[in-house]
Design an enzyme around this catalytic site. Sequence first.
Site, PDB file in Angstrom:
ATOM      1  N   GLY A 176     -55.104  38.485 -10.982  1.00  0.00           N
ATOM      2  CA  GLY A 176     -53.958  38.187 -10.132  1.00  0.00           C
ATOM      3  C   GLY A 176     -53.040  37.118 -10.723  1.00  0.00           C
ATOM      4  O   GLY A 176     -52.780  37.080 -11.932  1.00  0.00           O
ATOM      5  N   ASP A 223     -67.683  28.038  -8.939  1.00  0.00           N
ATOM      6  CA  ASP A 223     -67.147  28.115  -7.583  1.00  0.00           C
ATOM      7  C   ASP A 223     -66.363  26.833  -7.348  1.00  0.00           C
ATOM      8  O   ASP A 223     -66.943  25.739  -7.386  1.00  0.00           O
ATOM      9  CB  ASP A 223     -68.322  28.241  -6.602  1.00  0.00           C
ATOM     10  CG  ASP A 223     -67.885  28.322  -5.153  1.00  0.00           C
ATOM     11  OD1 ASP A 223     -66.716  28.029  -4.846  1.00  0.00           O
ATOM     12  OD2 ASP A 223     -68.739  28.670  -4.321  1.00  0.00           O
ATOM     13  N   TYR A 254     -55.888  30.826   7.711  1.00  0.00           N
ATOM     14  CA  TYR A 254     -55.315  30.896   6.346  1.00  0.00           C
ATOM     15  C   TYR A 254     -54.030  30.076   6.283  1.00  0.00           C
ATOM     16  O   TYR A 254     -53.818  29.298   5.342  1.00  0.00           O
ATOM     17  CB  TYR A 254     -55.052  32.352   5.965  1.00  0.00           C
ATOM     18  CG  TYR A 254     -54.376  32.517   4.620  1.00  0.00           C
ATOM     19  CD1 TYR A 254     -55.081  32.338   3.431  1.00  0.00           C
ATOM     20  CD2 TYR A 254     -53.016  32.833   4.530  1.00  0.00           C
ATOM     21  CE1 TYR A 254     -54.464  32.481   2.198  1.00  0.00           C
ATOM     22  CE2 TYR A 254     -52.389  32.980   3.303  1.00  0.00           C
ATOM     23  CZ  TYR A 254     -53.119  32.807   2.142  1.00  0.00           C
ATOM     24  OH  TYR A 254     -52.494  32.937   0.915  1.00  0.00           O
TER      25      TYR A 254
HETATM   26  N1  LIG Z   1     -51.163  37.908  -3.364  1.00  0.00           N
HETATM   27  C1  LIG Z   1     -50.357  37.436  -2.415  1.00  0.00           C
HETATM   28  O1  LIG Z   1     -49.659  38.192  -1.720  1.00  0.00           O
HETATM   29  C2  LIG Z   1     -50.250  35.944  -2.184  1.00  0.00           C
HETATM   30  C3  LIG Z   1     -49.244  35.493  -1.331  1.00  0.00           C
HETATM   31  C4  LIG Z   1     -49.122  34.124  -1.099  1.00  0.00           C
HETATM   32  C5  LIG Z   1     -49.986  33.251  -1.720  1.00  0.00           C
HETATM   33  N2  LIG Z   1     -50.957  33.731  -2.546  1.00  0.00           N
HETATM   34  C6  LIG Z   1     -51.846  32.761  -3.160  1.00  0.00           C
HETATM   35  O2  LIG Z   1     -51.862  32.948  -4.552  1.00  0.00           O
HETATM   36  C7  LIG Z   1     -53.130  32.543  -5.073  1.00  0.00           C
HETATM   37  C8  LIG Z   1     -53.704  33.625  -5.941  1.00  0.00           C
HETATM   38  O3  LIG Z   1     -53.674  34.827  -5.213  1.00  0.00           O
HETATM   39  P1  LIG Z   1     -53.925  36.241  -5.921  1.00  0.00           P
HETATM   40  O4  LIG Z   1     -53.083  37.218  -5.195  1.00  0.00           O
HETATM   41  O5  LIG Z   1     -53.808  36.138  -7.401  1.00  0.00           O
HETATM   42  O6  LIG Z   1     -55.464  36.467  -5.482  1.00  0.00           O
HETATM   43  P2  LIG Z   1     -56.652  37.285  -6.179  1.00  0.00           P
HETATM   44  O7  LIG Z   1     -57.661  37.488  -5.085  1.00  0.00           O
HETATM   45  O8  LIG Z   1     -56.140  38.475  -6.901  1.00  0.00           O
HETATM   46  O9  LIG Z   1     -57.206  36.232  -7.238  1.00  0.00           O
HETATM   47  C9  LIG Z   1     -57.825  35.048  -6.807  1.00  0.00           C
HETATM   48  C10 LIG Z   1     -58.810  34.603  -7.855  1.00  0.00           C
HETATM   49  O10 LIG Z   1     -59.460  33.426  -7.328  1.00  0.00           O
HETATM   50  C11 LIG Z   1     -60.846  33.536  -7.541  1.00  0.00           C
HETATM   51  N3  LIG Z   1     -61.593  32.791  -6.553  1.00  0.00           N
HETATM   52  C12 LIG Z   1     -61.696  33.041  -5.226  1.00  0.00           C
HETATM   53  N4  LIG Z   1     -62.536  32.168  -4.658  1.00  0.00           N
HETATM   54  C13 LIG Z   1     -62.950  31.339  -5.647  1.00  0.00           C
HETATM   55  C14 LIG Z   1     -63.847  30.239  -5.675  1.00  0.00           C
HETATM   56  N5  LIG Z   1     -64.488  29.819  -4.578  1.00  0.00           N
HETATM   57  N6  LIG Z   1     -64.048  29.606  -6.851  1.00  0.00           N
HETATM   58  C15 LIG Z   1     -63.422  30.025  -7.984  1.00  0.00           C
HETATM   59  N7  LIG Z   1     -62.584  31.066  -8.004  1.00  0.00           N
HETATM   60  C16 LIG Z   1     -62.352  31.721  -6.854  1.00  0.00           C
HETATM   61  C17 LIG Z   1     -61.135  35.042  -7.434  1.00  0.00           C
HETATM   62  O11 LIG Z   1     -62.361  35.397  -8.079  1.00  0.00           O
HETATM   63  C18 LIG Z   1     -59.912  35.640  -8.116  1.00  0.00           C
HETATM   64  O12 LIG Z   1     -60.107  35.800  -9.510  1.00  0.00           O
HETATM   65  C19 LIG Z   1     -53.973  32.158  -3.855  1.00  0.00           C
HETATM   66  O13 LIG Z   1     -53.887  30.766  -3.653  1.00  0.00           O
HETATM   67  C20 LIG Z   1     -53.280  32.878  -2.718  1.00  0.00           C
HETATM   68  O14 LIG Z   1     -53.519  32.251  -1.459  1.00  0.00           O
HETATM   69  C21 LIG Z   1     -51.116  35.055  -2.794  1.00  0.00           C
END
Ligand SMILES: NC(=O)c1ccc[n+]([C@@H]2O[C@H](COP(=O)([O-])OP(=O)(O)OC[C@H]3O[C@@H](n4cnc5c(N)ncnc54)[C@H](O)[C@@H]3O)[C@@H](O)[C@H]2O)c1
Length: 242
Positions: free
Chosen positions: A13, A52, A143
């Site tokens: 991501g 983690d 959230y």
């Molecule tokens: N995708 C969206 O629409 C969106 C929108 C607004 C904000 N965000 C924010 O963007 C950020 C990334 O989102 P994304 O879409 O790339 O998500 P994603 O789920 O694709 O990737 C998140 C990554 O974080 C890792 N992760 C989760 N929990 C963890 C932990 N406890 N320790 C270590 N690693 C951990 C996961 O393994 C994953 O690789 C987040 O903060 C999310 O809240 C995303």
Amino acid sequence: MDLTAVVTGAARGIGRSVVTRLREAGYRVVAVDISPSVAELAADGIVPLQADVSAAEAPQAAVDRAVEAFGRLDLLVNNAARFLRRPILDTTDADFDNLFAVNVRPAFRFARAALPHLTGTAGCIVNVASISGLVGIANQSVYAMTKGAIVQLTRQLAIEYAGRGVRVNAVAPGAVDTEFMAEARAADADPAASLAVTLGNHPIGRMSTADEVARAIAFLAAPESAGITGTILSVDGGYVAR
Ligand SMILES: NC(=O)c1ccc[n+]([C@@H]2O[C@H](COP(=O)([O-])OP(=O)(O)OC[C@H]3O[C@@H](n4cnc5c(N)ncnc54)[C@H](O)[C@@H]3O)[C@@H](O)[C@H]2O)c1
């Protein structure tokens, strides 16, 4: 001298795109993720760390790894988080505790571990917040509270460290086309209708890409944004401008 970054949630991501953008900008990167797949990022200038972020020892371990491997730390990107879309009456105390344990406390702890290294190096922190931390969105109470906390952590640290040359900013993405959103949609009763609602809420008519968010994060870490601290930069296709 090559700059060094710690990026959390780096395996996929937005985090993965941030690693790519930062490597292009010449950073060496410690890529932190709970997923074993983070090991696939191992390359010249990239050290993966499977951890983690909610574990008490993870922040110092990541900072130590950066200093051991690359001799310095210049940038922290607090990106790892989990999503929860659930009506409040179905949301448990355990949901609340688990989400704050992953989305909020690690950002505070990683910042606390990193700041002694960032001071005096024109260092930066970029936090990944969300539009959910800026405006009300139904069924996201916990959230959204975690992302509101990230917004306020950003402002607090920006002020606390402004006199010490450290800049602290955040991005606030709208819907981004990652597995995070795809997994949330798959859990909805009608994923196609859910996608239509999401797209309709974004004036540009599409989700942002992970790379678009990563470019904004790289900008907030770069000298081009030297006058910017305490800012929450929306990357949301106009969502909060409506
Ligand atoms: N995708 C969206 O629409 C969106 C929108 C607004 C904000 N965000 C924010 O963007 C950020 C990334 O989102 P994304 O879409 O790339 O998500 P994603 O789920 O694709 O990737 C998140 C990554 O974080 C890792 N992760 C989760 N929990 C963890 C932990 N406890 N320790 C270590 N690693 C951990 C996961 O393994 C994953 O690789 C987040 O903060 C999310 O809240 C995303």
